[in-house]
Design an enzyme around this catalytic site. Sequence first.
Site, mmCIF file in Angstrom:
data_model
loop_
_atom_site.group_PDB
_atom_site.id
_atom_site.type_symbol
_atom_site.label_atom_id
_atom_site.label_comp_id
_atom_site.label_asym_id
_atom_site.label_seq_id
_atom_site.Cartn_x
_atom_site.Cartn_y
_atom_site.Cartn_z
ATOM 1 N N HIS A 70 0.834 -1.203 0.000
ATOM 2 C CA HIS A 70 0.000 0.000 0.000
ATOM 3 C C HIS A 70 0.871 1.257 0.000
ATOM 4 C CE1 HIS A 70 -3.487 2.302 2.181
ATOM 5 N NE2 HIS A 70 -3.276 2.753 0.968
ATOM 6 N N GLU A 73 2.461 1.715 -3.336
ATOM 7 C CA GLU A 73 1.501 2.283 -4.295
ATOM 8 C C GLU A 73 1.482 3.803 -4.205
ATOM 9 O OE1 GLU A 73 -2.738 3.741 -4.008
ATOM 10 O OE2 GLU A 73 -2.749 1.631 -3.384
ATOM 11 N N HIS A 74 1.508 4.332 -2.983
ATOM 12 C CA HIS A 74 1.538 5.783 -2.795
ATOM 13 C C HIS A 74 2.872 6.377 -3.247
ATOM 14 C CE1 HIS A 74 -1.996 6.826 -0.054
ATOM 15 N NE2 HIS A 74 -2.157 5.547 -0.315
ATOM 16 N N GLU A 169 -4.506 7.033 7.138
ATOM 17 C CA GLU A 169 -5.562 6.386 6.361
ATOM 18 C C GLU A 169 -5.988 5.082 7.020
ATOM 19 O OE1 GLU A 169 -6.305 4.153 2.064
ATOM 20 O OE2 GLU A 169 -4.439 5.235 2.397
#
Length: 992
Positions: A70, A73-74, A169
């Site tokens: 994750h 991905e950022h 998040e």
Amino acid sequence: MTCHTYTPGQRIHNYKVVAVTPLPIIDSTLIQLVHDKTRARHFHIANQDKENTFSVIFRTVPTDSTGVAHILEHTVLCGSRHFNVRDPFFSMIKRSLSTFMNAFTASDWTMYPFATQNEKDYFNLMDVYLDAAFFPKIDELSFKQEGSRLDIDPSQNPELVYKGVVYNEMKGAMSSPSQVMGRALLQSLYPDTTYSNNSGGDPLEIPKLTWQDLKRFHSRYYHPSNAQFYTYGNLPLEKTLAFIHDKVLHGFDFLSVDSSVPAQPRWQTPRQETYTYAYSDTDTMDKKYQGCVAWLTCDAKDAFEVLVLTVLEQILIGNAASPLRKALIDSNLGSALADASGFEPDNRDAMFAIGLKDIEKSAVAQVESIVFSTLEKLVKEGIAPDLVESAIHQIEFYRKEITNTPYPFGIKLLLSFTGNLIHDGDPVSCINIDADLERLQQALAKGGFLEERLKTYFIDNPHRVLFTLAPDPDLESTTENQIKKELTKIYQNLSQQDLEKIKQDATQLEQIQEQQEDLSVLPTLELTDVPPEIEMISPDQLDRVTHAAGYDKATSGILYFTCPMGAGHVATSLFPLVPFFCQAFTHSGTARQSYIRMAEKIDRYTGGVTLSPFSGTYFDKEADSHVFLALQGKALDRNVPHLFDIVKEFVLTYGFTDLERLKNLLLQYQAGMESSIVATGHRYAISLSSRHLSMASHINEIWHGIAQYQTIKQIVQNITDPETAQPVMEQLAENLNTMAGGILRKDNFKPAVIGSLDAIQQADQAIGQMLVALPDGSRPAFFTPDIPRDTQAPRDGWMTNTAVSFVGQSFKTVGITHEDAPGLSVISKILRALFLHREIREKGGAYGGFAIYNSEEGIFSLGSYRDPHITRTLDVYQKACEYIMKGDYTQTDVKEAILQVCSDIDKPETPGPAAMKAFYRDIARLTDEIRRQFKDQLLQLDKNRVQAIAQKYFDLDGRQAGVSVISSKTALEQANLTLEKSGQTPLVLNKI
């Protein structure tokens, strides 16, 4: 070259064609190719859709819960080899006419998709996406910004805090019971594979990830040999293949990447697991457990067995009449099906889960008993043929329906078979299912087939878990204390050099975030690339169509029906009940038939029949508010008579006599709203902060906001008290009947039908028969009654179970017919892209900050999502207003904002939904002339005009700017202390 000329074995631009397969159900052809050097696979769906889609997908297999996939991905979207700017991804949103741009991280794959109608834009975006994925910078400060980092906060004791976008998040995500449930079920059912890890990242584990770990993960998995490329639409395949080869693939050789996900070893005996989630309301704690049974079922690559289980899911829990759903709901043990209930075919081994939420701890065993007794009864007595026929019909309907909601169709299609694709399955088997349907029909004809599968996959399957999700009033404080102890220990072991490094990183990061970048390295579109025209759709003058507006459109053999009905005659005291009235109208049966029978008919013959409430303001100069309910249905052409038999029965013989059913609907409705508050808290905060600014926004809060949740919550409390339950339910039923009587009048109907001419004519005849049977009314009710409302600007905080905040602020501007409206829409894009993204996300660590201009209501809103701050964010909003008035932006920034607004305006729809939107524009008096004038004025804007508009509306002194925050009790109380110390007005605190 047209798609039908491709043949297996053919070579195109360093690729070999492996297979060419017609996809008749979507009028397309699938071309599968393999790259010569890298063996990268490419899947191209060729058709006439002008909305072209691209994606590159990597199989990513985390071995822990640090969120490495994750965070990567950022981070790859934070600058690359050829596009060495801080945030090329968000910068391209400004320089594009894309209809979709995003990135997704799943349990075992990461995807980078986009869609656009513009060929130049398509290759611009592909250039940026390819460079980001294969040649990212992955610098250390970007990792710390997007993942997690230590920072020094002098207001805290210890002085260390964790910051980071993904960190916050996931703190927000794991505040949601549904997220906890979904992640925990994976951990329970797949303890020996990658699914046992939280691929998004566990907030307690995220800080353990190092920069070196991240780079190693990219090196391992982001290689063309581990990539699947996907394209969709009408652009030439040859040009795309040459582009990908020249930009990326020519520089790589084949690499053997071990990323396969093994099957989970199967158990010999069932297991039990309990996980906890944070819940602070001790008064309701006893009824906040969830209990479910979950099984590992078939191999996700086995398309036939996936189809069988999809049919079984629809039979068992697909609608209110489905035997397993009905048995659980009718038990009165809980409010609704447990989170994560249903069939999940995307993992290496498919999963099925079912249970109840809002139950007592002792009821978990009862839930298990109901599940198995119901399944055993179905095996013993047999599954009713009607249930099977309905389930297969639903599959057929949704195969034929092509829409761009919630994603462009090319992306929806990709997501439908990504799980199969990523595990080396055959995507054709997920689209061309006719052979499997025929095989299923043959198996059904022999008898006992589905009953045997119930035994195999459920009753006799030992790889299952009885799962309990338990509320824990101490979990939030325990977690916070654990983090504080961890930070204290880290702080005690830090050298002076370590502390200086933390300070230096913070300073450098802030400098990078503040610096003006030269974005000219990024490709862009110009305003000349924007088509000046708008799409205009009008009703057709059709023979023998006299009762409804008719739109003769190519809708793949589906008829769409919609009928707004004015709600102006609903008594003001009953207005809060309108959304529940809509729920009950199509879900509680009629005077003639039970809800079970009506649910069966809806599933067997239609794609759904719904009633939904709408409030707004007419777009014309008078700008009066309106309220109406929209009755909608859709069906395959062959089932049009059945659709209108159902619609007529609801309208002409409505009935709310089944009080037990109404009670269950209330409980399910409350549970759904409760889950959505933490999941989409920003929307609730915006609604609360704008509720004083217009009658329509006031009604929106009554119908869709926290006010609606509190209305339903109060009713539910009253019906759980044995002394008040019966009279409350009887009064509710009487109120619903009264509302129906005031709405269902022949002069209050404005029907429309969309589809083929023959289907429209059949529908129009049925509508005429229905209208004749309706009672006359005094006048149409497309107006808003005078509902009392508070026009004072709110400044409030709303307490709920969440580890993050949602901060909303709203104020009044002007609507779409005003000459300033295009400028306000541009300002919303400038603020989000140039100021709020930097201040709230990059610096503040929230998942997102945004600005919204509501051109219907003339309301401007600022909002944040999964935000670790409250008072800092309110300060950012003030500075945002100062920024836009001061004019520290360029004509290029204005141009890019105009591109974004045009992208929203010109977002395509498939024929059915496009005609539906056009019809509702007519209802709301949004004429083509208003739309054309708006776009013409938009394309003529310059920086001076935008700044002048900003100075007119963004000096908030004296304006009725409302502020509403959704957060935890602790965070809100701390925010009030900070506000009081700085001499600002504190928030009025309320409990949700």
